[in-house]
Design a protein around this motif. Structure first.
Motif, short mmCIF file in Angstrom:
data_model
loop_
_atom_site.label_atom_id
_atom_site.label_comp_id
_atom_site.label_asym_id
_atom_site.label_seq_id
_atom_site.Cartn_x
_atom_site.Cartn_y
_atom_site.Cartn_z
N GLY A 153 0.79 -1.22 0.00
CA GLY A 153 0.00 0.00 0.00
C GLY A 153 0.83 1.27 0.00
O GLY A 153 0.29 2.37 0.15
N LEU A 154 2.14 1.13 -0.17
CA LEU A 154 3.07 2.27 -0.15
C LEU A 154 3.54 2.57 -1.57
O LEU A 154 3.92 1.66 -2.32
CB LEU A 154 4.27 1.95 0.74
N LEU A 155 3.51 3.83 -1.95
CA LEU A 155 4.04 4.29 -3.24
C LEU A 155 5.28 5.13 -2.96
O LEU A 155 5.20 6.16 -2.28
CB LEU A 155 3.01 5.12 -4.00
N VAL A 156 6.42 4.68 -3.49
CA VAL A 156 7.70 5.32 -3.18
C VAL A 156 8.27 5.99 -4.43
O VAL A 156 8.36 5.37 -5.49
CB VAL A 156 8.72 4.30 -2.63
N VAL A 157 8.66 7.25 -4.27
CA VAL A 157 9.35 7.98 -5.34
C VAL A 157 10.85 7.88 -5.07
O VAL A 157 11.32 8.29 -4.01
CB VAL A 157 8.92 9.46 -5.39
N VAL A 158 11.59 7.34 -6.03
CA VAL A 158 13.04 7.19 -5.91
C VAL A 158 13.71 8.10 -6.93
O VAL A 158 13.46 7.98 -8.13
CB VAL A 158 13.48 5.73 -6.14
N ASN A 159 14.55 9.00 -6.45
CA ASN A 159 15.32 9.87 -7.34
C ASN A 159 16.73 9.30 -7.48
O ASN A 159 17.54 9.46 -6.56
CB ASN A 159 15.37 11.29 -6.80
N PRO A 185 11.29 9.93 -11.02
CA PRO A 185 10.89 11.17 -11.72
C PRO A 185 11.13 11.06 -13.21
O PRO A 185 12.16 10.57 -13.67
CB PRO A 185 11.79 12.23 -11.08
N SER A 186 10.14 11.51 -13.97
CA SER A 186 10.23 11.46 -15.43
C SER A 186 10.78 12.78 -15.96
O SER A 186 10.46 13.86 -15.45
CB SER A 186 8.85 11.20 -16.03
N GLN A 189 7.72 14.86 -17.63
CA GLN A 189 6.53 15.25 -16.89
C GLN A 189 6.92 15.83 -15.54
O GLN A 189 7.87 15.35 -14.90
CB GLN A 189 5.61 14.03 -16.68
N ASP A 190 6.20 16.86 -15.13
CA ASP A 190 6.43 17.44 -13.81
C ASP A 190 6.18 16.38 -12.75
O ASP A 190 5.21 15.60 -12.83
CB ASP A 190 5.48 18.63 -13.61
N LEU A 191 7.05 16.33 -11.72
CA LEU A 191 6.95 15.29 -10.70
C LEU A 191 5.61 15.33 -9.97
O LEU A 191 5.03 14.28 -9.67
CB LEU A 191 8.11 15.42 -9.71
N LEU A 192 5.10 16.54 -9.70
CA LEU A 192 3.83 16.62 -8.99
C LEU A 192 2.70 16.00 -9.80
O LEU A 192 1.88 15.23 -9.28
CB LEU A 192 3.51 18.08 -8.65
N ARG A 207 -2.02 3.95 0.44
CA ARG A 207 -2.31 4.37 1.81
C ARG A 207 -1.21 5.25 2.41
O ARG A 207 -1.38 5.82 3.49
CB ARG A 207 -2.53 3.14 2.67
N ALA A 208 -0.09 5.35 1.72
CA ALA A 208 1.01 6.21 2.19
C ALA A 208 1.97 6.45 1.05
O ALA A 208 2.02 5.67 0.07
CB ALA A 208 1.74 5.57 3.37
N LEU A 209 2.74 7.52 1.15
CA LEU A 209 3.78 7.83 0.18
C LEU A 209 5.15 7.68 0.83
O LEU A 209 5.31 7.87 2.04
CB LEU A 209 3.62 9.26 -0.34
N GLY A 210 6.13 7.36 0.01
CA GLY A 210 7.51 7.29 0.46
C GLY A 210 8.39 8.04 -0.50
O GLY A 210 8.01 8.28 -1.66
N VAL A 211 9.56 8.44 -0.06
CA VAL A 211 10.49 9.15 -0.92
C VAL A 211 11.92 8.81 -0.53
O VAL A 211 12.25 8.75 0.66
CB VAL A 211 10.25 10.69 -0.86
N ALA A 212 12.74 8.53 -1.54
CA ALA A 212 14.17 8.34 -1.36
C ALA A 212 14.85 9.33 -2.28
O ALA A 212 14.94 9.12 -3.50
CB ALA A 212 14.57 6.90 -1.70
N GLY A 213 15.29 10.44 -1.72
CA GLY A 213 15.89 11.49 -2.54
C GLY A 213 16.36 12.63 -1.67
O GLY A 213 16.30 12.57 -0.43
N GLY A 214 16.82 13.69 -2.32
CA GLY A 214 17.27 14.87 -1.60
C GLY A 214 16.11 15.72 -1.13
O GLY A 214 14.94 15.41 -1.35
N ASP A 215 16.43 16.86 -0.52
CA ASP A 215 15.40 17.70 0.07
C ASP A 215 14.44 18.26 -0.97
O ASP A 215 13.25 18.46 -0.67
CB ASP A 215 16.05 18.84 0.86
#
Length: 447
Positions: A153-159, A185-186, A189-192, A207-215
């Motif tokens: 249920g987690l969607l993670v954005v990896v940069n 990130p594509s 396309q804009d990341l948002l 059900r939740a978002l995750g991110v592995a990247g810089g600030d």
């Protein structure tokens, strides 16, 4: 010793840098100031047994011992940052100090004075370079969050372009959350928009978002998390990871446990409206003035020179060519060299904000350097060097829930979390209390 400590990121690397700075200060003070002021004859060589003498004894003033000063300064500075190193650096410093008496080139009082001088300079580095807060920032807001074992249920954005290129963040995410959905990130396309599309078209509810990247990446994903009222899991994958450090997410294992158990807190977010454009969110800082220009130049040159050399060259160029901005801050007209806005009240209140003790105060940390006073840059630099910024009229700091800035002239760019944003003339900054839920183990919650 400094090279060995600097080989590992984090506390020991900071200890190495602080130690080297302290050595430079202690050596200069002892040899360039104290020795000429206090000339003293060194012990007679014939008083020392031949096997203990050094072949080419120094001829400068004996008082104080520069070696003892440098050794004490290094040891003091290192132990302040990394107490675990005390068992090594303190005996080493004591050996250096004793050796000056053992070899007959200093009186014991020279060594004692040098050690006191060096330790004082090591301690004094905190005046200009405060010790970093190790504990995560406090928040009194708890947040209900879904427990997602294995990331289901987690969607993670990896940069993949954040942080260390030799480390594959996708593999780290797959290892920790094998059931999570992962996107990168594509370029087209804009990341948002990419993230909104992914949420709207997901086969299973996210059900939740995750991110592995810089600030910068964290800020983008955090804005969608706040918009959709989804909790956010942050994996530190950038170069500096300011937000991850402050929110208590520096260790990936801790974040994984929090996601598994559904442990979360709520923290403040800040935003800026630029000439009526869509709201731009930031998790750390925003700034006007020279910083956006520095970011542009760094991005232009880093492909050829690397990130840190490009950043240093860009900083030199911007400082040399900077021009003051004429602005109206909440109706008060000022000329400023730059303006800084922090998400939350930062410490220290000098010009080098390093950490936030809280993430729930509902305040913006507004700082600017005035350019409408004579010799303003010189006065600012002198105040910064002497630790007297809080008394300087060229430097202004306030904590407030919102602030409006109008640029009286050509449009200027805004930078948020290290990313250059749009140009504009009207900027409205606002703090949003408890706008973001973040996975964090429960011991970080303050009453």
């Amino acid at each position: 010793m400094a090279a060995l400590l600097a080989s590992r990121k984090g506390r020991t690397r900071r200890a190495a840098f602080r130690g080297v700075v302290a050595i430079a200060g202690a050596s200069a003070t002892a040899n360039l100031i104290a020795k000429p002021l206090f000339p003293r004859r060194r012990p007679a060589a014939e008083l020392v047994p031949a096997h203990r003498r050094i072949p080419d004894p120094p001829t400068s003033s004996s008082f104080p011992s520069g070696h003892a000063a440098s050794a004490a300064a290094f040891a003091t500075a290192v132990v302040m940052e990394a107490p675990i190193a005390a068992a090594v650096v303190i005996p080493l410093a004591a050996t250096v100090a004793y050796s000056r008496v053992h070899t007959g080139v200093h009186w014991p009082s020279d060594v004692a004075a040098g050690a006191v001088l060096g330790a004082s300079i090591g301690l004094a580095t905190r005046h200009w370079w405060p010790l970093r807060r190790e504990a995560p920032a406090d928040t009194r807001h708890q947040r209900q969050a879904a427990a997602l074992p294995e990331g289901e249920g987690l969607l993670v954005v990896v940069n993949p372009h954040s942080g260390d290129d030799s480390f594959d963040q996708s593999e780290e995410v797959a290892r920790n959350w094998p059931k999570a959905a992962v996107i990168e990130p594509s370029k087209d396309q804009d990341l948002l928009e990419q993230l909104r599309t992914a949420l709207d078209t997901a086969e299973e509810p996210i059900r939740a978002l995750g991110v592995a990247g810089g600030d910068g990446t964290v800020a983008a994903v955090a804005s969608i998390a706040a918009e959709r009222r989804l909790p956010l899991a942050v994996l530190p994958a950038g170069t500096l990871n300011h937000f991850a450090r402050d929110v208590g997410a520096e260790e990936a294992d801790s974040v994984v446990r929090a996601v598994d158990n559904g442990a979360a807190v709520a923290v403040d977010l800040s935003s800026v409206l630029v000439d009526g454009l869509p709201r731009r969110w930031f998790v750390n800082t925003a700034s006007l003035g020279g910083y956006p220009d520095m970011v542009r130049l760094r991005e232009k040159w880093e492909g050829r020179w690397g990130k840190w050399p490009a950043a240093a060259a860009a900083l030199v160029r911007v400082l040399h060519a900077s021009r003051p901005l004429k602005v109206r801050i909440d109706g008060e007209t000022r000329q400023v060299w730059l303006l800084f806005v922090g998400n939350g009240s930062y410490e220290p209140k000098g010009f080098a904000p390093t950490s936030r003790p809280r993430l729930d105060d509902g305040l913006l940390d507004v700082r600017y350097v005035r350019a409408d006073m004579r010799w303003s840059r010189t006065r600012f630099v002198l105040a910064a060097l002497t630790g007297a910024l809080h008394r300087s009229r060229t430097y202004c700091q306030q904590d407030r829930p919102e602030v409006e800035v109008e640029v009286l002239g050509n449009k200027v760019a805004i930078a948020t979390d290290g990313e250059v944003g749009p140009d504009g003339r009207h900027f409205r900054f606002t703090s949003h209390v408890a706008a973001l839920g973040v996975y964090r183990e429960s011991e970080g919650v303050a009453p």
